[in-house]
Design a protein around this motif. Structure first.
Motif, short mmCIF file in Angstrom:
data_model
loop_
_atom_site.label_atom_id
_atom_site.label_comp_id
_atom_site.label_asym_id
_atom_site.label_seq_id
_atom_site.Cartn_x
_atom_site.Cartn_y
_atom_site.Cartn_z
N UNK A 35 44.39 39.68 22.66
CA UNK A 35 43.63 38.88 23.60
C UNK A 35 43.23 37.55 22.98
N UNK A 36 42.93 37.54 21.68
CA UNK A 36 42.36 36.36 21.05
C UNK A 36 43.41 35.37 20.56
N UNK A 37 44.68 35.77 20.49
CA UNK A 37 45.71 34.87 19.97
C UNK A 37 45.87 33.61 20.83
N UNK A 38 46.02 33.71 22.15
CA UNK A 38 46.13 32.48 22.94
C UNK A 38 44.85 31.65 22.92
N UNK A 56 44.72 47.03 34.85
CA UNK A 56 44.13 46.53 33.60
C UNK A 56 43.35 45.25 33.86
N UNK A 57 42.28 45.07 33.08
CA UNK A 57 41.41 43.90 33.27
C UNK A 57 41.86 42.68 32.48
N UNK A 58 43.08 42.71 31.92
CA UNK A 58 43.72 41.49 31.44
C UNK A 58 45.22 41.70 31.49
N UNK A 59 45.98 40.65 31.26
CA UNK A 59 47.44 40.72 31.43
C UNK A 59 48.11 40.03 30.25
N UNK A 60 47.81 40.50 29.03
CA UNK A 60 48.21 39.76 27.84
C UNK A 60 49.35 40.39 27.06
N UNK A 61 49.87 41.52 27.53
CA UNK A 61 51.06 42.10 26.90
C UNK A 61 52.15 42.17 27.96
N UNK A 62 53.19 42.92 27.68
CA UNK A 62 54.33 42.96 28.60
C UNK A 62 54.09 43.94 29.75
N UNK A 105 49.57 46.63 37.48
CA UNK A 105 48.64 45.70 38.13
C UNK A 105 47.61 45.23 37.12
N UNK A 106 47.37 43.94 37.07
CA UNK A 106 46.48 43.41 36.03
C UNK A 106 45.78 42.14 36.49
N UNK A 107 44.84 41.73 35.67
CA UNK A 107 44.04 40.54 35.95
C UNK A 107 44.59 39.37 35.14
N UNK A 108 44.94 38.28 35.82
CA UNK A 108 45.32 37.06 35.12
C UNK A 108 44.07 36.38 34.58
N UNK A 109 44.02 36.21 33.25
CA UNK A 109 42.83 35.66 32.58
C UNK A 109 43.24 34.41 31.81
N UNK A 110 42.63 33.23 32.07
CA UNK A 110 43.04 31.98 31.41
C UNK A 110 42.47 31.86 30.00
N UNK A 111 42.97 32.69 29.09
CA UNK A 111 42.40 32.77 27.75
C UNK A 111 42.66 31.51 26.94
N UNK A 112 43.89 30.99 26.99
CA UNK A 112 44.18 29.77 26.23
C UNK A 112 43.34 28.60 26.72
N UNK A 113 43.18 28.52 28.04
CA UNK A 113 42.34 27.46 28.60
C UNK A 113 40.91 27.58 28.10
#
Length: 325
Positions: free
Chosen positions: A73-76, A262-268, A277-285
């Motif tokens: 989650x923290x990489x982007x 899932x509450x984030x969408x950061x893997x495949x 089904x997952x949540x798109x989260x603007x982590x890099x932003x």
């Protein structure tokens, strides 16, 4: 080795103007600034940051404290923060708190001697401790809100509530939330938002955890799901992947027997079978914006900054209608 005088000659300006452009760019007109920077780049000149700190009181360094590097989650977020720092001619100093309030406070105290400000991601310290840290150096919180302290918050609370609404619309009335690490502020807000949606619908929410946000923990959670649960929402994508693996190994079909989100969408998650089904989260932003806001606070152009970044549900194959609906 090129000197400041060489840069000034190359740019056709005085040494004083070259110095201002490199040390105090806000004091120089944009065309002159770009001219001097281009000359410095051609000559391979790097300004002395120690000298800049003595001249301006600024180090050109930004501290970034993340709780772990094991969670993708923290990489982007780190990449976004680095990009924003580089675009403003600053450098990023990255440290890891290991979800420890004591280590978190010690790192910020140490960084305060070296940086112009600190971005503190998903902190676990008390509100009082974070306010005290903010008195040392400009501080921006990410995914935590404390009074009027500057913060960038990913709105996963509203997002998980939207995931629950999606499941309720599919007829699910017994939903399990597989929660995240203990002390997570974001996890608590997600639980509250989901519970509100569940209560309004007259359905039932059951919680497993707190759990480490890992694949193995997800596998373990699959074996502990309460009987009758027709849908599961995971704190993060790695827990969701573990749940998918564990449910499949137990002979349960997704989504025919159990719907999964899932509450984030950061893997495949989109490449799994079924896709999740997952949540798109603007982590890099969030990482980039946190650094930008920190520099604005440092420069006095902003004082209190609280930004809420929206998330959205990405429906996929892993959520289906409840049996009999």
């Amino acid at each position: 080795m090129s000197t400041l005088a060489d840069v000034a000659r190359e740019a056709g300006v005085s040494k004083a103007t070259a110095s201002r452009a490199l040390m105090r760019p806000e004091l120089v007109a944009r065309p002159t600034l770009e001219n001097v920077r281009a000359a410095a780049a051609r000559l391979g000149f790097q300004p002395n940051r120690a000298a800049r700190a003595l001249t301006t009181g600024r180090t050109g360094m930004v501290g970034l404290v993340v709780p772990t590097l094991a969670n993708p989650f923290f990489a982007p977020l780190v990449l976004g923060a680095q990009r924003a720092a580089e675009e403003t001619d600053n450098h990023l100093l990255l440290t890891v708190s290991e979800y420890s309030a004591e280590r978190e406070a010690a790192l910020v105290a140490r960084l305060s001697e070296q940086v112009d400000g600190v971005v503190l991601v998903a902190p676990v310290g008390s509100d009082a401790a974070l306010r005290e840290l903010a008195d040392r150096r400009p501080l921006i919180l990410v995914d935590r809100r404390v009074g009027r302290l500057p913060a960038v918050v990913l709105d996963t609370a509203s997002g998980t509530a939207a995931l629950v609404r999606h499941l309720l619309e599919l007829g699910h009335r017994d939903i399990v939330y597989v929660s995240g690490p203990p002390g997570s502020w974001a996890d608590g807000r997600r639980r509250a938002a989901m519970a509100e949606q569940i209560e309004e619908a007259g359905a039932r929410l059951r919680v497993l955890g707190p759990l480490p946000p890992t694949f193995d923990a997800g596998i373990g959670a699959a074996a502990e799901l309460p009987a009758g649960a027709g849908a599961v929402v995971a704190y993060n994508s790695y827990l969701a992947l573990g749940l998918l693996h564990g449910l499949t190994a137990a002979g349960l079909r997704v989504p025919e027997d159990v719907s999964l989100a899932a509450a984030d969408d950061l893997t495949a998650l989109g490449a799994t079978v079924p896709s999740v089904t997952a949540l798109d989260v603007p982590v890099e932003e969030a990482g980039a914006l946190a650094v930008t806001r920190l520099l604005e606070v440092r420069d006095g152009t902003r004082r209190t900054v609280r930004t809420l970044l929206p998330t959205r549900v990405h429906p996929r194959e892993s959520t289906g209608r409840a049996p009999g609906r």
